[in-house]
Structures are given as C-alpha cells and as structure tokens.
Write a protein that holds these residues in place. Structure first.
Motif, PDB file in Angstrom:
ATOM      1  N   LEU A  68       1.097  -0.985  -0.078  1.00 57.21           N
ATOM      2  CA  LEU A  68       0.066  -0.036   0.004  1.00 57.21           C
ATOM      3  C   LEU A  68       0.760   1.437  -0.123  1.00 57.21           C
ATOM      4  CD1 LEU A  68      -2.465  -0.882   2.759  1.00 57.21           C
ATOM      5  CD2 LEU A  68      -2.668  -1.433   0.395  1.00 57.21           C
ATOM      6  N   MET A  69       0.516   2.349  -0.718  1.00 57.24           N
ATOM      7  CA  MET A  69       1.324   3.715  -0.724  1.00 57.24           C
ATOM      8  C   MET A  69      -0.044   4.466  -0.477  1.00 57.24           C
ATOM      9  SD  MET A  69       3.344   5.424  -3.453  1.00 57.24           S
ATOM     10  CE  MET A  69       4.066   7.211  -3.143  1.00 57.24           C
ATOM     11  N   LEU A  70       0.380   5.461   0.540  1.00 60.02           N
ATOM     12  CA  LEU A  70      -0.716   6.660   0.764  1.00 60.02           C
ATOM     13  C   LEU A  70       0.322   7.916   0.718  1.00 60.02           C
ATOM     14  CD1 LEU A  70      -3.440   7.425   1.642  1.00 60.02           C
ATOM     15  CD2 LEU A  70      -2.603   7.019   4.217  1.00 60.02           C
ATOM     16  N   THR A  71       0.003   8.882  -0.065  1.00 62.28           N
ATOM     17  CA  THR A  71       0.614  10.099  -0.402  1.00 62.28           C
ATOM     18  C   THR A  71      -0.444  11.274  -0.414  1.00 62.28           C
ATOM     19  OG1 THR A  71       2.267  11.281  -1.597  1.00 62.28           O
ATOM     20  CG2 THR A  71       0.791   9.670  -2.804  1.00 62.28           C
ATOM     21  N   ASN A  72       0.222  12.553  -0.026  1.00 60.48           N
ATOM     22  CA  ASN A  72      -0.250  13.830  -0.261  1.00 60.48           C
ATOM     23  C   ASN A  72       0.500  14.655  -0.936  1.00 60.48           C
ATOM     24  OD1 ASN A  72       1.464  14.660   1.764  1.00 60.48           O
ATOM     25  ND2 ASN A  72       0.044  15.402   3.020  1.00 60.48           N
ATOM     26  N   GLY A  73       1.716  14.033  -1.741  1.00 62.92           N
ATOM     27  CA  GLY A  73       2.483  14.587  -2.343  1.00 62.92           C
ATOM     28  C   GLY A  73       3.881  15.012  -1.343  1.00 62.92           C
ATOM     29  N   LEU A  74       3.615  15.326  -0.313  1.00 60.44           N
ATOM     30  CA  LEU A  74       4.227  15.910   0.614  1.00 60.44           C
ATOM     31  C   LEU A  74       4.961  14.616   1.606  1.00 60.44           C
ATOM     32  CD1 LEU A  74       2.804  19.159   1.509  1.00 60.44           C
ATOM     33  CD2 LEU A  74       4.589  18.758  -0.280  1.00 60.44           C
ATOM     34  N   ASN A  75       4.143  14.043   2.095  1.00 55.07           N
ATOM     35  CA  ASN A  75       4.414  12.917   2.927  1.00 55.07           C
ATOM     36  C   ASN A  75       3.809  11.327   2.331  1.00 55.07           C
ATOM     37  OD1 ASN A  75       5.295  14.309   5.133  1.00 55.07           O
ATOM     38  ND2 ASN A  75       3.301  15.177   5.141  1.00 55.07           N
ATOM     39  N   HIS A  76       4.882  10.414   2.226  1.00 52.09           N
ATOM     40  CA  HIS A  76       4.566   9.126   1.659  1.00 52.09           C
ATOM     41  C   HIS A  76       4.638   8.151   2.535  1.00 52.09           C
ATOM     42  CE1 HIS A  76       5.459  11.531  -1.843  1.00 52.09           C
ATOM     43  NE2 HIS A  76       6.643  11.699  -1.562  1.00 52.09           N
ATOM     44  N   TYR A  77       3.687   7.394   2.560  1.00 52.10           N
ATOM     45  CA  TYR A  77       3.790   6.242   3.586  1.00 52.10           C
ATOM     46  C   TYR A  77       3.625   4.751   2.883  1.00 52.10           C
ATOM     47  CZ  TYR A  77       2.960   9.744   6.965  1.00 52.10           C
ATOM     48  OH  TYR A  77       2.965  10.809   7.581  1.00 52.10           O
ATOM     49  N   PHE A  78       4.460   3.886   3.097  1.00 49.51           N
ATOM     50  CA  PHE A  78       4.388   2.534   2.449  1.00 49.51           C
ATOM     51  C   PHE A  78       4.328   1.423   3.631  1.00 49.51           C
ATOM     52  CE2 PHE A  78       7.585   5.556   0.597  1.00 49.51           C
ATOM     53  CZ  PHE A  78       7.060   5.928  -0.494  1.00 49.51           C
ATOM     54  N   CYS A  79       3.373   0.416   3.016  1.00 54.80           N
ATOM     55  CA  CYS A  79       3.235  -0.766   4.104  1.00 54.80           C
ATOM     56  C   CYS A  79       3.409  -1.914   3.152  1.00 54.80           C
ATOM     57  CB  CYS A  79       1.943  -0.626   4.530  1.00 54.80           C
ATOM     58  SG  CYS A  79       1.488   0.659   5.666  1.00 54.80           S
ATOM     59  N   GLN A  80       3.879  -2.848   3.677  1.00 58.47           N
ATOM     60  CA  GLN A  80       3.886  -4.224   3.300  1.00 58.47           C
ATOM     61  C   GLN A  80       2.709  -5.199   3.958  1.00 58.47           C
ATOM     62  OE1 GLN A  80       7.648  -6.379   3.059  1.00 58.47           O
ATOM     63  NE2 GLN A  80       6.773  -7.960   1.517  1.00 58.47           N
ATOM     64  N   MET A  81       1.914  -5.826   3.265  1.00 58.49           N
ATOM     65  CA  MET A  81       0.624  -6.611   3.865  1.00 58.49           C
ATOM     66  C   MET A  81       1.506  -8.073   4.335  1.00 58.49           C
ATOM     67  SD  MET A  81      -1.497  -4.304   3.710  1.00 58.49           S
ATOM     68  CE  MET A  81      -2.547  -5.488   4.478  1.00 58.49           C
ATOM     69  N   ASN A  82       1.178  -8.547   5.265  1.00 60.28           N
ATOM     70  CA  ASN A  82       1.263  -9.964   5.699  1.00 60.28           C
ATOM     71  C   ASN A  82      -0.294 -10.609   5.878  1.00 60.28           C
ATOM     72  OD1 ASN A  82       1.639 -12.407   6.918  1.00 60.28           O
ATOM     73  ND2 ASN A  82       3.368 -11.788   7.772  1.00 60.28           N
ATOM     74  N   PHE A  83      -0.724 -11.393   4.678  1.00 57.18           N
ATOM     75  CA  PHE A  83      -2.214 -11.717   4.956  1.00 57.18           C
ATOM     76  C   PHE A  83      -2.251 -13.032   5.734  1.00 57.18           C
ATOM     77  CE2 PHE A  83      -2.152  -9.343   0.848  1.00 57.18           C
ATOM     78  CZ  PHE A  83      -3.368  -8.706   0.992  1.00 57.18           C
TER      79      PHE A  83
END
Length: 149
Positions: free
Chosen positions: A117-132
């Motif tokens: 997953l990536m969540l961004t507002n262009g200034l701050n970026h957050y990345f996650c890796q899922m473990n189902f």
C-alpha cells in the motif's frame, strides 16, 4: 501548482476553456488539473521512472466494490499474473494523512488484496507491506522496485 516531494518530471498541459488539463499516460488523455490529480500524476511517474513499474501493469481511477459500495481507487499496479501488487491512495497536499485516510486504503485493500500500500499527499509518503497470513502490515521506509516475482 505546489512543489511536491517527488523528483521533478516533465508533464504535458493543455488549456481548454480556461481550465488547465494534465496529460495522464495511463488513460492517454488530458484530465482537469486539480491538486489531487497533480499528486496522482507525480505518483504515476514515480512508479514508472523510479520504481520501474511497467506502464502496461498500472491502472488509475477505476471502480472497486468495497462492502457493497462502489468506490474509485487512485492507482493500482498489477503483477504479471493479474493479481494486485500495489494500491496507491493520493490526496491533495492540503489533506493531512491521518488514521482515517489510512483506513480508506485499508478498506479498498479488503477487495483488492494488494501486497503493498502507498498513501501520499505529495508531501508525505507512507508505504506498507501486507502480511495476509498473520493479518498484519509493516510500514516500510520506501517502496521496493517492481520485480516479476
């Protein structure tokens, strides 16, 4: 438009009836340039140029069914086998990234089952890796480059 926390990219613009459009290579057309679209197009170029995602495996602004409701995701990257590798949620720079915005992308992923997953507002970026298997996620410092694995 505001300078974002992405490398600098070249964009195509068009002015029609006093509305600025930006060309989106994924949809192959000009769309109205809004602050959120500015972030989305930077993110598309970031994925293609920095993270080596093939343009043929990227998609944007499509419907997804979430708990019986029709929603639209910003960007999805697929694996060669057609499964979703990455879901990206873009917000305008003026929108703060909060638990509510993170919950939105998490809800989308209930239907899409992306690995990242990536969540961004262009200034701050957050990345996650899922473990189902463990039903958890891990925040990452950066998004890994695309690979066929």
């Amino acid at each position: 438009m505001q300078k974002l926390n992405f490398p600098q990219y070249q964009f195509r613009f068009k002015n029609t009836e006093n509305k600025i459009g930006i060309f989106t290579p994924l949809r192959k057309k000009f769309v109205i340039l809004t602050p959120e679209e500015w972030v989305r197009q930077h993110c598309v170029h970031f994925l293609m140029n920095e993270k080596k995602y093939p343009i043929t495996l990227l998609n944007e602004e499509k419907k997804v069914n979430v708990n019986g409701m029709s929603k639209r995701y910003d960007i999805v990257a697929y694996k060669n086998n057609g499964k979703v590798k990455l879901v990206v949620e873009c917000k305008a720079p003026s929108v703060q990234i909060t638990q509510t915005t993170f919950d939105q992308i998490a809800r989308y992923n209930l239907s899409l089952n992306a690995d990242f997953l990536m969540l961004t507002n262009g200034l701050n970026h957050y990345f996650c890796q899922m473990n189902f298997k463990e039903k958890t996620y891990t925040f990452l410092r950066d998004l890994p480059e695309y690979s066929v694995l």
